[in-house]
Design an enzyme around this catalytic site. Sequence first.
Site, PDB file in Angstrom:
ATOM      1  N   HIS A  79      33.264  88.366  25.207  1.00  0.00           N
ATOM      2  CA  HIS A  79      33.743  89.437  24.321  1.00  0.00           C
ATOM      3  C   HIS A  79      32.760  90.608  24.274  1.00  0.00           C
ATOM      4  O   HIS A  79      32.577  91.239  23.237  1.00  0.00           O
ATOM      5  CB  HIS A  79      33.976  88.917  22.896  1.00  0.00           C
ATOM      6  CG  HIS A  79      35.035  87.871  22.782  1.00  0.00           C
ATOM      7  ND1 HIS A  79      36.328  88.149  22.450  1.00  0.00           N
ATOM      8  CD2 HIS A  79      34.984  86.532  22.961  1.00  0.00           C
ATOM      9  CE1 HIS A  79      37.040  87.031  22.418  1.00  0.00           C
ATOM     10  NE2 HIS A  79      36.245  86.031  22.741  1.00  0.00           N
ATOM     11  N   ASN A 152      41.964  85.403  18.301  1.00  0.00           N
ATOM     12  CA  ASN A 152      42.361  86.024  19.568  1.00  0.00           C
ATOM     13  C   ASN A 152      43.798  86.522  19.462  1.00  0.00           C
ATOM     14  O   ASN A 152      44.494  86.221  18.490  1.00  0.00           O
ATOM     15  CB  ASN A 152      42.288  85.001  20.703  1.00  0.00           C
ATOM     16  CG  ASN A 152      40.856  84.770  21.188  1.00  0.00           C
ATOM     17  OD1 ASN A 152      39.966  85.574  20.956  1.00  0.00           O
ATOM     18  ND2 ASN A 152      40.654  83.655  21.862  1.00  0.00           N
ATOM     19  N   HIS A 343      31.354  85.076  12.750  1.00  0.00           N
ATOM     20  CA  HIS A 343      31.079  83.632  12.789  1.00  0.00           C
ATOM     21  C   HIS A 343      32.240  82.899  12.112  1.00  0.00           C
ATOM     22  O   HIS A 343      32.512  83.140  10.937  1.00  0.00           O
ATOM     23  CB  HIS A 343      29.780  83.348  12.031  1.00  0.00           C
ATOM     24  CG  HIS A 343      29.260  81.971  12.251  1.00  0.00           C
ATOM     25  ND1 HIS A 343      30.061  80.862  12.313  1.00  0.00           N
ATOM     26  CD2 HIS A 343      28.001  81.522  12.428  1.00  0.00           C
ATOM     27  CE1 HIS A 343      29.331  79.795  12.519  1.00  0.00           C
ATOM     28  NE2 HIS A 343      28.064  80.161  12.601  1.00  0.00           N
TER      29      HIS A 343
HETATM   30 FE1  HDD Z   1      34.238  82.708  20.694  1.00  0.00          FE
HETATM   31  C1  HDD Z   1      32.560  85.642  20.470  1.00  0.00           C
HETATM   32  C2  HDD Z   1      37.060  84.201  19.496  1.00  0.00           C
HETATM   33  C3  HDD Z   1      36.041  79.835  21.327  1.00  0.00           C
HETATM   34  C4  HDD Z   1      31.428  81.120  21.437  1.00  0.00           C
HETATM   35  N1  HDD Z   1      34.722  84.558  20.118  1.00  0.00           N
HETATM   36  C5  HDD Z   1      33.885  85.639  20.106  1.00  0.00           C
HETATM   37  C6  HDD Z   1      34.592  86.785  19.639  1.00  0.00           C
HETATM   38  C7  HDD Z   1      35.864  86.380  19.351  1.00  0.00           C
HETATM   39  C8  HDD Z   1      35.941  84.979  19.652  1.00  0.00           C
HETATM   40  C9  HDD Z   1      36.984  87.235  18.802  1.00  0.00           C
HETATM   41  C10 HDD Z   1      34.034  88.189  19.542  1.00  0.00           C
HETATM   42  C11 HDD Z   1      33.568  88.485  18.165  1.00  0.00           C
HETATM   43  C12 HDD Z   1      33.091  89.923  18.111  1.00  0.00           C
HETATM   44  O1  HDD Z   1      33.958  90.817  18.186  1.00  0.00           O
HETATM   45  O2  HDD Z   1      31.901  90.139  18.000  1.00  0.00           O
HETATM   46  N2  HDD Z   1      36.174  82.164  20.530  1.00  0.00           N
HETATM   47  C13 HDD Z   1      37.152  82.885  19.915  1.00  0.00           C
HETATM   48  C14 HDD Z   1      38.327  82.052  19.760  1.00  0.00           C
HETATM   49  C15 HDD Z   1      38.050  80.839  20.291  1.00  0.00           C
HETATM   50  C16 HDD Z   1      36.686  80.888  20.750  1.00  0.00           C
HETATM   51  C17 HDD Z   1      39.609  82.502  19.084  1.00  0.00           C
HETATM   52  C18 HDD Z   1      38.898  79.610  20.390  1.00  0.00           C
HETATM   53  C19 HDD Z   1      39.820  79.303  19.582  1.00  0.00           C
HETATM   54  N3  HDD Z   1      33.823  80.848  21.306  1.00  0.00           N
HETATM   55  C20 HDD Z   1      34.693  79.782  21.463  1.00  0.00           C
HETATM   56  C21 HDD Z   1      33.964  78.587  21.759  1.00  0.00           C
HETATM   57  C22 HDD Z   1      32.635  78.932  21.777  1.00  0.00           C
HETATM   58  C23 HDD Z   1      32.578  80.350  21.502  1.00  0.00           C
HETATM   59  C24 HDD Z   1      34.563  77.210  21.977  1.00  0.00           C
HETATM   60  C25 HDD Z   1      31.431  78.087  22.012  1.00  0.00           C
HETATM   61  C26 HDD Z   1      31.312  76.857  21.688  1.00  0.00           C
HETATM   62  N4  HDD Z   1      32.348  83.304  20.991  1.00  0.00           N
HETATM   63  C27 HDD Z   1      31.321  82.446  21.237  1.00  0.00           C
HETATM   64  C28 HDD Z   1      29.971  83.124  21.223  1.00  0.00           C
HETATM   65  C29 HDD Z   1      30.349  84.599  20.915  1.00  0.00           C
HETATM   66  C30 HDD Z   1      31.859  84.545  20.797  1.00  0.00           C
HETATM   67  C31 HDD Z   1      29.151  82.879  22.469  1.00  0.00           C
HETATM   68  C32 HDD Z   1      29.824  85.669  21.845  1.00  0.00           C
HETATM   69  C33 HDD Z   1      29.297  86.781  20.980  1.00  0.00           C
HETATM   70  C34 HDD Z   1      29.343  86.265  19.634  1.00  0.00           C
HETATM   71  O3  HDD Z   1      29.837  85.003  19.641  1.00  0.00           O
HETATM   72  O4  HDD Z   1      28.961  86.844  18.647  1.00  0.00           O
HETATM   73  O5  HDD Z   1      29.183  82.582  20.223  1.00  0.00           O
END
Ligand code: HDD
Length: 713
Positions: A79, A152, A343
């Site tokens: 993202h 999402n 978060h």
């Molecule tokens: Fe995630 C970012 C949504 C599964 C780990 N995620 C991130 C963002 C969104 C989502 C909208 C961007 C937030 C922003 O605008 O800053 N992610 C989802 C959805 C998931 C999902 C709807 C499944 C239902 N994500 C998911 C899993 C993991 C992550 C299973 C790890 C175990 N996601 C992350 C992250 C991020 C992230 C690496 C990257 C930047 C951040 O968090 O701040 O922690």
Amino acid sequence: MTEKEKAERNAENPKTDDLYMNTEDGSGEAMTTNQGMRINDDQNSLLAGERGPTLMEDFHFREKMTHFDHERIPERIVHARGAGAHGYFESYGDFSEFTQAGFLSEKGKKTPVFTRFSTVAGFKGSTDLARDVRGFAVKFYTEEGNYDLVGNNIPVFFIQDAMKFPDLIHAVKPEQHNEIPQAASAHDTFWDFISLMPESMHMIMWVMSDRALPRSFSMMEGFGVHTFRFINKKNESFFVKFHWKPVAGTHSVTWDEAQKISGQDPDFHRRDLWNAIESGNFPEWELGVQLVPEQDEHKFDFDLLDATKIIPEELVPVKLVGKLVLDRNPTNFFAETEQIAFHPGHLVPGIDFTNDPLLQGRLFSYTDTQLSRLGGPNFAEIPINRPIAPVHNNQRGGHMRQTINTGQSSYHPNNIGGGCPFQAKMSEGGFVSHHEKIEGHKIRKRSRSFMDHFSQAKLFFESQTEMEQDHIISALRFELGKVKSEEIRERMVGMLMYINNELAKAVAEGLGINPINTPKEPLNHSFPADADPKDYQPIDVSPSVEKSPALSLMARPGKGIKGRMIAALANDGVDAESFEGFKNAIEKEGGQVKIISAHAGSIADSNGSAIKVDHSLLTTSSVLFDAVFIPGGAKSMETLHKNPDAIRFVDEAYKHYKYIAVNGGGEQLWDMTYASKNANPKGVLFDQNAAAFIEGVAQHRIWEREDATRIPV
Ligand code: HDD
């Protein structure tokens, strides 16, 4: 929108600026160093002699350069590319029967929010129009603390367990040996992984559909994806799925347009959001919830804890509980959109998790990633992340600490500090986790109730209109066509046969594969080394719903043309009356009209008045617009009908199923197009009034325009 109107609107709605903004515009002020000392030469380094070397003691140069050298922070792992906006959420009523969350406790209650939309796979500088899932993350600054709904635009996910997230992302990101391709899933590593993971099939149907190519952030749905819990004051719990329903309806662009937009304007979605807000056409969504009483947990033919499943709306209707309005652009992209930290674990009393193993894993990942992205544990003190609810605790120190905690004690219990900060009683708004009974063995195993991987993929495909199904087939042909390995292509076609035979056959035909020869078993390769593979193979489930019309984009056409962009092809001599009449009618309905002309600057209309040109034909393209208007005016047409770019503009709009209005002499240009060879072109309105055109544009596209695809542009 005028500055006065903006100020009035800001006064009406709750906002976070007053509470956290530390803005600085330098107006009327002298330039200073970061220590506040005035600078009188920001042009020249300190030299030893006029043509001599730069001196180490030039502290102003060193401070300026050091800051510049550290301007970037690591981009998000996923993202990375996004756009955000401020706004507010307004509750439709008192929903305390289901949840004690304060922001849903009263009709008309407004809560400030910041929303960030994103793509997932591409780097920060990639295109907005990648075929990809879109992030839809909303931070509610509630009186009880920040609540983040980090969702999402697709209601399911690729995987069931967070353990597989790094693998999924490594597979979709550019390949490790050459860092190619950017922001694209059409490559071997992605499909290698997917073809070994049948649990991803439902999500694959969504990502190959037009959902992955939204026309605008404001024209896509949002989903919380996981099943969460609502808890009311009596401690009764309801399972809940969150939905954002766009008031503008759900609309997409075609894959041909998406690829062209990526070159013409890779910031298309960002710009669209920015322009919509600046022009006062505020994007809006309604928040919906699907509620399942706790005792009904096992009533479904799928597991509520499995993030690869939806609850069909035909089984549990979506109840609308409030409205999100985005009405203010960020003041500074980095300070707000880049530094915001979402978060899924930022909760308020009344909302709780479930044991979905994907959600549980996310609860670790988000804080962890902020530590490296934002540099330390004090990221909650960055202005955009600060809650409006006051913060009191015994956390101290760390990189970049902003708060100056006074007093002697920083521990609890204490007597020196009068016992403060004290623990809040439940009646004072404390958070208590749902008292769910958990008993079990420590075990690494996927529940058998998670093993139905095809029934909802089938449900999704078979609920689409014929046109949408064709787009899914074309998308799979494109994506797998870019895969070099024959083995991966065949494995994927084999997998598609479990979803729908016609789908598999059509994709196979495009790839030159005989589906009969594709491998069948085992389908799932994602199981522990010592497990019996049989325990991990998909199970067959006959779903209680065979068709869900709500899954088609056509189910939500929305109303009106708010946020649509209309191109007016005009040159010097354009008929003033015909042009002004349409323009005013369109703008009154919230659409925007842009003048596209053979040259930049301005043109003179038939009355001699100057009209500012928005784009010359050189700097824009029909793919950036929703519809085309060709006003009359003999002189204007005399120029345009000879201009190949103008002719192509109209043909391309026709190819992409867009409405075209031709008025008066505008026909001279139309007659030069390839599209005009059709005696009865659908969706081309000759000499009709603006109302008919607006009604057409509101439908977005004329999908029944059968001859569109053969237009050679
Ligand atoms: Fe995630 C970012 C949504 C599964 C780990 N995620 C991130 C963002 C969104 C989502 C909208 C961007 C937030 C922003 O605008 O800053 N992610 C989802 C959805 C998931 C999902 C709807 C499944 C239902 N994500 C998911 C899993 C993991 C992550 C299973 C790890 C175990 N996601 C992350 C992250 C991020 C992230 C690496 C990257 C930047 C951040 O968090 O701040 O922690």
